[in-house]
Enzyme design. Sequence first.
Site, PDB file in Angstrom:
ATOM      1  N   ARG A  58       0.713  -1.190  -0.073  1.00 34.39           N
ATOM      2  CA  ARG A  58       0.000  -0.042   0.071  1.00 34.39           C
ATOM      3  C   ARG A  58       0.884   1.347   0.024  1.00 34.39           C
ATOM      4  O   ARG A  58       0.488   2.413  -0.356  1.00 34.39           O
ATOM      5  CB  ARG A  58      -1.075   0.111   1.303  1.00 34.39           C
ATOM      6  CG  ARG A  58      -2.129  -0.744   0.876  1.00 34.39           C
ATOM      7  CD  ARG A  58      -3.131  -1.276   1.884  1.00 34.39           C
ATOM      8  NE  ARG A  58      -2.344  -2.432   2.418  1.00 34.39           N
ATOM      9  CZ  ARG A  58      -2.721  -2.835   3.811  1.00 34.39           C
ATOM     10  NH1 ARG A  58      -3.411  -1.983   4.675  1.00 34.39           N
ATOM     11  NH2 ARG A  58      -1.750  -3.950   4.179  1.00 34.39           N
ATOM     12  N   GLU A  95       4.899  -9.954  16.133  1.00 34.55           N
ATOM     13  CA  GLU A  95       4.333 -10.216  17.300  1.00 34.55           C
ATOM     14  C   GLU A  95       4.611 -11.826  17.447  1.00 34.55           C
ATOM     15  O   GLU A  95       4.874 -11.861  18.465  1.00 34.55           O
ATOM     16  CB  GLU A  95       2.662 -10.170  17.279  1.00 34.55           C
ATOM     17  CG  GLU A  95       2.032  -9.947  18.712  1.00 34.55           C
ATOM     18  CD  GLU A  95       0.411  -9.969  18.435  1.00 34.55           C
ATOM     19  OE1 GLU A  95      -0.152  -9.531  17.258  1.00 34.55           O
ATOM     20  OE2 GLU A  95      -0.206 -10.218  19.440  1.00 34.55           O
TER      21      GLU A  95
HETATM   22  P1  AMP Z   1       3.955  -2.151  11.575  1.00 35.58           P
HETATM   23  O1  AMP Z   1       5.295  -2.499  10.973  1.00 35.58           O
HETATM   24  O2  AMP Z   1       3.442  -2.811  12.610  1.00 35.58           O
HETATM   25  O3  AMP Z   1       4.133  -0.572  11.696  1.00 35.58           O
HETATM   26  O4  AMP Z   1       2.755  -2.372  10.271  1.00 35.58           O
HETATM   27  C1  AMP Z   1       2.845  -1.605   9.170  1.00 35.58           C
HETATM   28  C2  AMP Z   1       2.108  -2.326   7.989  1.00 35.58           C
HETATM   29  O5  AMP Z   1       1.050  -3.070   8.526  1.00 35.58           O
HETATM   30  C3  AMP Z   1       1.653  -1.043   7.183  1.00 35.58           C
HETATM   31  O6  AMP Z   1       2.194  -1.468   5.848  1.00 35.58           O
HETATM   32  C4  AMP Z   1       0.311  -1.377   7.178  1.00 35.58           C
HETATM   33  O7  AMP Z   1      -0.427  -1.454   5.932  1.00 35.58           O
HETATM   34  C5  AMP Z   1      -0.190  -2.595   7.803  1.00 35.58           C
HETATM   35  N1  AMP Z   1      -1.015  -2.567   9.157  1.00 35.58           N
HETATM   36  C6  AMP Z   1      -0.757  -2.883  10.259  1.00 35.58           C
HETATM   37  N2  AMP Z   1      -1.785  -2.715  11.348  1.00 35.58           N
HETATM   38  C7  AMP Z   1      -3.051  -2.343  10.425  1.00 35.58           C
HETATM   39  C8  AMP Z   1      -4.166  -1.854  10.510  1.00 35.58           C
HETATM   40  N3  AMP Z   1      -4.661  -1.965  11.890  1.00 35.58           N
HETATM   41  N4  AMP Z   1      -5.032  -1.682   9.566  1.00 35.58           N
HETATM   42  C9  AMP Z   1      -4.352  -1.801   8.282  1.00 35.58           C
HETATM   43  N5  AMP Z   1      -3.090  -1.786   8.182  1.00 35.58           N
HETATM   44  C10 AMP Z   1      -2.176  -2.471   8.945  1.00 35.58           C
END
Ligand code: AMP
Length: 173
Positions: A58, A95
């Site tokens: 995305r 996680e």
């Molecule tokens: P992080 O590494 O935990 O910051 O996760 C970021 C990636 O996971 C991004 O590329 C988001 O597109 C996806 N992502 C994580 N949590 C969500 C959520 N609640 N809703 C949509 N996309 C998420």
Amino acid sequence: MAELEKYIRSVPDFPKAGINFKDITTLLKDAKGFRMALDAMQAEVDGPIDLVVGIESRGFIFGCPLADRLGAGFVPVRKPEKLPAETMQREYELEYGTDRVEIHRDAIMPGQRILLVDDLLATGGTMAAAAHLVEALGGTIVKILFLIELTFLNGREKLEGYPIKSIITYDAE
Ligand code: AMP
């Protein structure tokens, strides 16, 4: 950015129980909403940018049109085994278990000014890994830009020292 928030759909328990997924497809399909999001993101970029680096998948959706608007090139950071030429790789913690992102070794020249883009900041692991790759190749991170930030997950802690901006923030699930 209350106006923009209306275009984003929250889907409970996707992709698994307990995750409230922020669905941007409802924004993308609306010409006015999509443009408003890109306008807001573009307005946060001050200095000149050589390359926009977007994170699969995305981050591509927002990163590519922003690169065009800024007169910059676009570089993809991808999930494992997608890029065809020689890559540099970085693992990060999930996680449960680990994941990995990759970038082409010749994608960035030392000193190029980089704007890093993804749709959403959650725990920050993905972006921290991407930022590491950009710097390992000698890029200068000018800004890290997200459309959405889930502030309650404290992703910024993993990105300390970088100028970060998110357009829409959610303070709770
Ligand atoms: P992080 O590494 O935990 O910051 O996760 C970021 C990636 O996971 C991004 O590329 C988001 O597109 C996806 N992502 C994580 N949590 C969500 C959520 N609640 N809703 C949509 N996309 C998420």
